[in-house]
Design an enzyme around this catalytic site. Structure first.
Site, mmCIF file in Angstrom:
data_model
loop_
_atom_site.group_PDB
_atom_site.id
_atom_site.type_symbol
_atom_site.label_atom_id
_atom_site.label_comp_id
_atom_site.label_asym_id
_atom_site.label_seq_id
_atom_site.Cartn_x
_atom_site.Cartn_y
_atom_site.Cartn_z
ATOM 1 N N GLU A 46 0.830 -1.204 0.000
ATOM 2 C CA GLU A 46 0.000 0.000 0.000
ATOM 3 C C GLU A 46 0.867 1.258 0.000
ATOM 4 O OE1 GLU A 46 -2.185 -3.103 2.628
ATOM 5 O OE2 GLU A 46 -0.125 -2.585 2.052
ATOM 6 N N CYS A 73 -2.687 -4.212 7.097
ATOM 7 C CA CYS A 73 -2.365 -4.529 8.488
ATOM 8 C C CYS A 73 -2.879 -3.447 9.435
ATOM 9 C CB CYS A 73 -0.861 -4.721 8.653
ATOM 10 S SG CYS A 73 0.136 -3.292 8.175
ATOM 11 N N ALA A 152 11.512 -36.767 -9.128
ATOM 12 C CA ALA A 152 11.621 -36.998 -10.569
ATOM 13 C C ALA A 152 11.563 -38.493 -10.817
ATOM 14 C CB ALA A 152 12.931 -36.411 -11.097
ATOM 15 N N THR A 194 19.997 -39.711 0.518
ATOM 16 C CA THR A 194 20.165 -38.809 -0.622
ATOM 17 C C THR A 194 21.407 -37.946 -0.439
ATOM 18 O OG1 THR A 194 17.776 -38.737 -1.028
ATOM 19 C CG2 THR A 194 19.096 -36.944 -1.933
ATOM 20 N N ASP A 198 23.956 -38.433 -3.471
ATOM 21 C CA ASP A 198 24.017 -37.318 -4.420
ATOM 22 C C ASP A 198 24.993 -36.218 -4.008
ATOM 23 O OD1 ASP A 198 22.066 -38.709 -5.732
ATOM 24 O OD2 ASP A 198 20.425 -37.349 -5.221
ATOM 25 N N LEU A 202 21.950 -28.220 -2.536
ATOM 26 C CA LEU A 202 20.583 -27.813 -2.190
ATOM 27 C C LEU A 202 20.406 -26.298 -2.108
ATOM 28 C CD1 LEU A 202 19.470 -30.413 0.528
ATOM 29 C CD2 LEU A 202 19.102 -30.479 -1.932
#
Length: 340
Positions: A46, A73, A152, A194, A198, A202
């Site tokens: 706003e 708010c 995946a 994982t 891998d 991340l």
């Protein structure tokens, strides 16, 4: 209001734990101001909308209608109450898409404006506004993060080779899209399996945007010390059953998750984490599916890849409702939402 929603989305990844909000000011069908909440701690939508009104149009503010995607708010936070700003601006008509679920607002902004004599309409594109801020609404209503499960899979339904060899499934353009998903979340979670197989970072690298907090569930204490995440200097949380404390940028949480992820979700709620993406392997994904703690599922299918065997994907629960499908090269991306 559609434009206001589009503007609000520009703040994705930058305003959490605040909601994404957009505002448009119109005078007799002409837009004289528009703005959105750009950064946490910065001016709200706003404020930016009113500040965007040119000097030659300032006299029209009191005769204009403001369209705003979330209730203004009514409390002092990082900035003063926007409800008071609109009252003092002289605006006589405000259209609000959705009521703010935050306890410090929750209808009080609308009530304050109405008490001051403003006409306030609510509910225009309400579903779209809530969907845009699904993380914010889930956080304040259910007191936990909005949880997205992502995996995946091959065209014949496998997500891994079933061995220590990593199976690359999604394409380059899809990987960029996944990084944009990460940038929209406050945290990302994988299991220890994982992490070991891998060794991922991340983080967000392929697109512009902030990286989420990285979380690894390590029940069996199997994480090696030379993981990439342990050496890049950025925050990592390791949830385990033996160790508590902070070592450099790694936080160890001693937590029993045998009965489900609720203790971790409580911790994330306390940390104001509103969006959690689970990118783990089958065991971690199934853990969240079985617990019922999930809100959205994103499945990437490489329609040209068949392996004929390996690690089968989790089953999509019966309460999952098809929401959206898109094609990116050879990858088909299907999104499901939990039936409410």
């Amino acid at each position: 209001m559609k434009l206001a929603l589009e503007l609000a989305a520009e703040g994705r990844g930058y305003v959490s734990p605040n909601p994404m909000v957009g505002a448009v000011l119109c005078y007799e069908g002409r837009i004289i101001g528009q703005g959105w909440h750009k950064q946490f701690g910065g001016p709200h939508a706003e404020v930016n909308c009113l500040n965007a009104v040119s000097a030659s149009d300032q006299h029209l503010i009191s005769k204009s209608t403001m369209y705003v995607t979330l209730e203004p708010c009514a409390h002092y936070g990082k900035t003063p109450p926007c409800a008071d700003l609109l009252i003092n601006s002289g605006i006589q008509h405000v259209v609000v898409a959705a009521v703010d679920p935050f306890d410090a607002v929750k209808g009080q902004g609308i009530a304050r404006m109405r008490d001051a004599g403003l006409r306030v309409d609510q509910g225009l594109l309400e579903k779209e506004a809530i969907a845009l801020n699904c993380r914010f609404f889930t956080y304040h209503i259910q007191h936990r993060p909005y949880i997205t499960l992502k995996w995946a899979e091959t065209a014949d339904g496998f997500m891994g080779s079933g061995s220590a060899v990593r199976l690359i499934i999604s394409g380059e353009e899809t990987n960029k899209l996944v990084h944009s998903w990460r940038a929209a979340e406050d945290a990302i979670l994988i299991g220890a399996g994982t992490a070991v197989l891998d060794d991922p970072l991340l983080n967000v690298r392929l697109v512009k945007g902030p990286s989420p907090l990285r979380i690894i569930i390590d029940v069996s204490e199997q994480l090696p010390d030379d993981l990439k995440m342990f050496g890049d200097g950025h925050p990592v949380v390791v949830v385990n059953q033996l160790k508590e404390g902070v070592e450099g940028h790694v936080t160890f949480l001693k937590m029993d998750l045998k009965q489900g992820p609720q203790p971790l979700l409580d911790w994330l709620y306390a940390k104001k984490i509103q969006g959690l993406m689970v990118e783990g392997g089958k065991k971690t994904l199934q853990y969240f599916l079985d617990s019922g703690f999930w809100d959205e599922i994103k499945i990437i299918t490489n329609t040209a890849l068949h392996t004929g065997g390996g690690l089968k994907v989790p089953e999509v629960p019966g309460i999952a409702v098809f929401h959206h499908v898109t094609q990116v090269g050879k990858d088909r991306i299907v999104t499901y939402k939990k039936h409410r």
